[in-house]
Design an enzyme around this catalytic site. Structure first.
Site, short mmCIF file in Angstrom:
data_model
loop_
_atom_site.label_atom_id
_atom_site.label_comp_id
_atom_site.label_asym_id
_atom_site.label_seq_id
_atom_site.Cartn_x
_atom_site.Cartn_y
_atom_site.Cartn_z
N TYR B 91 3.87 0.94 4.35
CA TYR B 91 3.11 -0.12 5.04
C TYR B 91 3.37 -1.49 4.41
O TYR B 91 2.56 -2.39 4.56
CB TYR B 91 1.62 0.19 5.02
N ASP B 150 -2.46 11.09 -0.63
CA ASP B 150 -1.48 12.01 -1.20
C ASP B 150 -0.90 11.48 -2.51
O ASP B 150 -0.93 12.19 -3.51
CB ASP B 150 -0.38 12.33 -0.18
N HIS B 408 10.26 6.07 4.45
CA HIS B 408 9.83 6.36 5.82
C HIS B 408 8.99 5.22 6.36
O HIS B 408 8.48 4.38 5.62
CB HIS B 408 9.04 7.67 5.86
N TYR B 491 -3.57 2.81 13.88
CA TYR B 491 -4.67 2.56 12.93
C TYR B 491 -4.20 1.65 11.80
O TYR B 491 -5.01 1.00 11.14
CB TYR B 491 -5.21 3.89 12.38
N ARG B 492 -2.88 1.57 11.61
CA ARG B 492 -2.30 0.87 10.46
C ARG B 492 -0.81 0.86 10.73
O ARG B 492 -0.29 1.78 11.37
CB ARG B 492 -2.61 1.71 9.23
C1 FAD Z 1 4.86 9.83 0.72
C2 FAD Z 1 3.69 8.94 0.96
C3 FAD Z 1 2.45 9.49 1.29
C4 FAD Z 1 1.36 8.67 1.54
N1 FAD Z 1 0.15 9.24 1.83
C5 FAD Z 1 -0.92 8.46 2.07
C6 FAD Z 1 -2.20 9.04 2.35
O1 FAD Z 1 -2.38 10.26 2.31
N2 FAD Z 1 -3.23 8.19 2.67
C7 FAD Z 1 -3.09 6.85 2.66
O2 FAD Z 1 -4.04 6.13 2.91
N3 FAD Z 1 -1.90 6.28 2.34
C8 FAD Z 1 -0.82 7.03 2.05
N4 FAD Z 1 0.38 6.44 1.73
C9 FAD Z 1 0.50 4.95 1.72
C10 FAD Z 1 0.23 4.29 0.36
O3 FAD Z 1 1.02 4.84 -0.67
C11 FAD Z 1 -1.23 4.34 -0.07
O4 FAD Z 1 -2.06 3.95 0.99
C12 FAD Z 1 -1.51 3.45 -1.28
O5 FAD Z 1 -2.75 3.79 -1.84
C13 FAD Z 1 -1.55 1.95 -0.94
O6 FAD Z 1 -1.20 1.24 -2.08
P1 FAD Z 1 -2.25 0.53 -3.06
O7 FAD Z 1 -3.45 1.38 -3.17
O8 FAD Z 1 -1.51 0.20 -4.29
O9 FAD Z 1 -2.67 -0.76 -2.25
P2 FAD Z 1 -2.00 -2.27 -2.34
O10 FAD Z 1 -0.58 -2.11 -2.09
O11 FAD Z 1 -2.43 -2.86 -3.61
O12 FAD Z 1 -2.82 -2.90 -1.18
C14 FAD Z 1 -2.52 -2.73 0.16
C15 FAD Z 1 -2.65 -4.07 0.86
O13 FAD Z 1 -4.03 -4.45 0.90
C16 FAD Z 1 -4.18 -5.85 0.60
N5 FAD Z 1 -4.93 -5.97 -0.65
C17 FAD Z 1 -4.80 -5.16 -1.72
N6 FAD Z 1 -5.67 -5.51 -2.67
C18 FAD Z 1 -6.34 -6.56 -2.20
C19 FAD Z 1 -7.40 -7.34 -2.74
N7 FAD Z 1 -7.92 -7.06 -3.93
N8 FAD Z 1 -7.89 -8.36 -2.00
C20 FAD Z 1 -7.39 -8.60 -0.76
N9 FAD Z 1 -6.40 -7.89 -0.20
C21 FAD Z 1 -5.88 -6.87 -0.91
C22 FAD Z 1 -2.77 -6.41 0.44
O14 FAD Z 1 -2.38 -7.00 1.64
C23 FAD Z 1 -1.93 -5.20 0.13
O15 FAD Z 1 -0.61 -5.34 0.58
C24 FAD Z 1 1.50 7.24 1.46
C25 FAD Z 1 2.74 6.69 1.13
C26 FAD Z 1 3.82 7.53 0.87
C27 FAD Z 1 5.12 6.89 0.50
#
Ligand code: FAD
Lengths: 168, 547
Positions: B91, B150, B408, B491-492
């Site tokens: 994403y 995950d 992906h 949804y996203r």
């Molecule tokens: C193989 C694989 C499986 C996955 N499975 C899942 C799953 O089961 N469920 C799921 O939800 N996701 C999944 N993901 C997607 C992703 O890895 C996760 O959602 C991950 O937790 C998002 O990264 P993060 O928590 O570091 O958020 P960040 O990358 O830190 O935040 C996401 C976005 O939110 C905004 N943001 C973040 N922090 C702030 C802040 N403090 N204030 C304002 N805006 C902010 C920014 O725009 C940022 O780009 C998967 C990805 C892969 C590659």
């Protein structure tokens, strides 16, 4: 079959087997004739045939080695994250491409990058031993980029070194 | 270095100087190798001119420094893009929505501020990852479970703000719904607390969600209206037991009834874990070849069978069910609670499913806690509140997908949770991909992360070949548009498609988007915060100045 528990083998400092409880981070390098090896940890996937040969090479150089099975999240939680929270020290390993991918992503937040990546299409003790020696040698030198990325489901020997600045 | 079209090098230099004054020069990153760390490894635009890249990064250590960074950005009119742990792969990773923005990396705000076992809640900062929170809860000896996606590498705050999901009970696996109270640095630099936190000295910030007056928390998710610096979450108390059961149904026509009963059981609170749907008949496995092309033992796609599922050829499917002894459909039900109770709930669930002629139950699995080492080897850890990275164990190449890929992108529309909609959506996606000259995906069953709805996910590869990536991008855009015609919305979505998806939420001549823009212009007149995120552009970018 290797258990998912981390087993720290060798390591000149005589690291005992570490259970799954919060493991004390291994010290950076081990004393070898008064000199610490630059490599702080050698990780290997016990499911890769011959990978324990890498552990013996690492132990011989005084570098703590840890086996894991499957989920790279376990050594991340117990060993690598605590190490890098203290300092961005080099870590090497022999794993599959998926595990390396995860560690590369996590390494970014600490300013480390993958500087050596050797695909091991044919695993086995001799090949693995040679790869481990190459990694130990590379870790002592200046970071170099020797990327020969193979398909992600093949074993890969890799080195993560601090080459950039980052937040932690 | 890339800068937004309306930011001059002089303005950039002024911003960098302001950031250095705010956080100290060592926490501002402008060198190429440092900024490269924020590239999105899964970018479907990798190496192309439109790939979203940052110009710099700044890493504040506390709320005051975040405020100072925001003020400096305003002075230079420099776009900034906050991330928590920046692991949003699939994403956008940690790359900004508008190329040339400066990433505000919040990993240094990494404190777990409170673990309240009695209230089953925590208060965390953005740099706390799921692994960190798990470790701290264990260290505190609290019997609380985290609910994580995950990969455990992300953060409760980043994931919740992107409205991600996990795997345990509905009220926890919907990560944004599970939050209780936030602290936000507004685009002006002002500090706001939501819910009970708006009252100085509040004693119930992590207990009562809405506070008084309009409940504005949703405005800070999937948006660009503030930088969240603290967030409370409700945690799941460790249950005594978990029971996982499976129900099998043999006839193709059974799907609508199976889904209806499953959904009723969840809505009625009888099934309180995440329900699942599958097809044992389609999910064939062969012996794995760990060193070869098939490390997971995925069987080659049986095209005739998948075609029969698409076409609704129940005679052929019935034949295959007879030949293989595998059921056409399965429903997965999970229960968390005292052992006596989950066993009883399982009995009740089975009684409901008995309404389907021939439906039968498999032998349930029952777990007590903590799990044994042997169990940990086998189970899906997030179902048990344990962060993991096992999802990456899957080999990247399979017999069904021989070309190497690096990541992906997911097309993940929310569809009605009915058997009919599941079949209709599969048919539509197959038709669109065929028309786009791409392989038709295997017939698939949806996820049920969100209550009452289904999410049918089509995963597309991201490669390092621009031509291949271009084809999949085109297919994604068509799927977005064709699904919207049927009333199904994403949804996203990956950053590349923000505008395309927002375009489909067009009721009332785009009243929703105009409302977002009105809010954006009011609270962020300089348009500095995450321009373009989720299709919300500030005024300065709306007339031809977008990504
Ligand atoms: C193989 C694989 C499986 C996955 N499975 C899942 C799953 O089961 N469920 C799921 O939800 N996701 C999944 N993901 C997607 C992703 O890895 C996760 O959602 C991950 O937790 C998002 O990264 P993060 O928590 O570091 O958020 P960040 O990358 O830190 O935040 C996401 C976005 O939110 C905004 N943001 C973040 N922090 C702030 C802040 N403090 N204030 C304002 N805006 C902010 C920014 O725009 C940022 O780009 C998967 C990805 C892969 C590659």
């Amino acid at each position: 079959m290797i258990s998912r528990r981390q087993v720290l083998v060798g390591g000149g400092g005589g690291l005992a087997a570490a259970g799954l409880g919060p493991a004390a981070p291994p010290a950076r390098g081990r004393e070898m004739g008064g000199r610490a090896h630059a490599l702080a940890l050698f990780l290997y996937d016990g499911a890769i045939p011959g990978a324990d040969a890498a552990a013996r090479v690492a132990a011989g150089a005084g570098v703590p080695a840890a086996a894991f099975g499957g989920d790279i999240g376990v050594p991340w939680l117990e060993l690598v994250a605590p190490l890098w929270r203290a300092a961005p020290v080099p870590v090497a390993g022999i794993t599959d491409g998926g595990a390396l991918f995860c560690l590369e992503q996590l390494a970014r937040g600490h300013g480390l990058c993958c500087t050596v990546r050797l695909a091991l299409p044919v695993a086995g003790a001799a090949r693995i031993e040679a790869a481990a020696r190459a990694l130990l040698g590379a870790a002592e030198g200046a970071p170099l980029r020797r990327d020969s990325a193979g398909p992600a489901n093949l074993p890969v020997a890799w080195l993560l070194q601090p080459i950039a600045r980052n937040v932690r | 270095m890339k800068l937004p079209h309306d930011v001059s090098p002089a303005a950039f230099d002024r911003a960098v100087a302001g950031f250095k004054a705010a956080v100290g020069p060592e926490w501002v990153f402008t060198a190429e190798e440092d900024v490269a760390l924020y590239r999105d490894a899964y970018s479907p635009l990798w190496g192309e001119p439109e790939e979203r890249v940052a110009s710099a990064a700044v890493a504040p250590a506390n709320v005051e420094e975040v405020q100072a960074v925001v003020r400096a950005a305003n002075q230079a009119r420099m776009p900034i893009y906050p991330i928590s742990t920046g692991k949003n792969l699939g994403y956008g990773g940690s790359a900004p929505a508008l190329s040339g923005s400066c990433v505000v990396d919040l990993k240094r705000l990494d404190r777990v501020l409170d673990i309240d076992e009695d209230n089953a809640s925590v208060l965390v900062e953005p740099g706390v990852s799921y692994f960190d929170l798990y470790r701290e809860i264990r260290a505190a000896g609290a019997k609380l479970w985290i609910d994580c996606p995950d990969p455990g590498w992300g953060s409760p705050i980043g994931n919740a703000l992107d409205r991600g999901g996990g795997y345990t009970r509905a009220q926890f696996r919907n990560h944004f719904d599970a939050h209780c109270g936030m602290e936000v640095v507004l685009p002006s630099g002002e500090l706001l607390r939501t819910g009970m936190g708006a009252m100085p000295g509040a004693k119930t910030w992590q207990q009562y969600k809405p506070g008084f007056g309009p409940w504005i928390d949703g405005l800070f998710s999937q948006s660009n209206f503030g930088i969240v610096t603290k967030m409370g979450f409700w945690m799941m108390p460790e249950p005594e037991a978990c029971l996982i059961g499976r129900i099998y149904a043999d006839r193709y026509e059974d799907l609508p009834a199976l889904v209806r009963i499953l959904t009723h059981l969840e809505n009625a609170g009888i099934v309180n874990g995440m329900p699942g749907l599958g097809s044992p008949l389609l999910q064939r496995r062969v012996p794995a070849d760990p060193q070869g092309d098939n490390p997971n033992g995925a069987a080659p796609v049986d095209q005739a069978l998948h075609d029969a599922f698409y076409a609704g050829d129940s005679a052929l499917i019935a034949d295959r069910v007879r030949q293989t002894g595998r059921a056409c459909w399965s429903a997965l039900v999970k229960f968390y609670g005292p052992e006596k109770l989950v066993r009883l709930q399982w009995q009740i669930a089975k009684r409901h499913f008995a309404a389907i002629p021939g439906a039968r139950a498999g032998k349930p699995e029952i777990y007590g806690f903590p799990l044994t080492d042997a169990q940990l080897e086998k189970v899906h850890k997030p179902t048990f509140g344990i962060p993991s990275l096992s999802v990456f164990n899957f080999g990247i190449r399979t017999p069904n997908r021989p070309e190497p890929l690096v990541g992906h992108q997911a097309f993940s529309p929310v569809i009605p949770r009915t058997g009919e909609a599941i079949i209709e959506a599969n048919r539509l996606f197959a038709r669109v991909l065929k028309e786009e000259g791409l392989p038709v995906p295997p017939f698939s069953l949806p996820g049920s992360v969100w209550e009452r709805t289904a999410m049918l996910i089509v995963i597309f590869p991201v490669t390092r070949d621009p031509e291949t990536n271009r084809k999949y991008r085109s297919a994604m855009r068509r799927l977005i548009a064709e699904s919207a015609k049927r009333g199904w919305g994403e949804y996203r979505t990956p950053v590349t498609y923000y505008d395309a998806v927002m375009e489909t939420y067009s009721f009332g001549d785009h009243a929703l988007r105009r409302f977002h823009e009105t809010v954006k212009d009011a609270i962020d007149p300089n348009g500095i915060l995450s321009p373009g995120r989720y299709g919300i552009w500030p005024r300065r970018n709306r007339t031809g100045g977008g990504a």
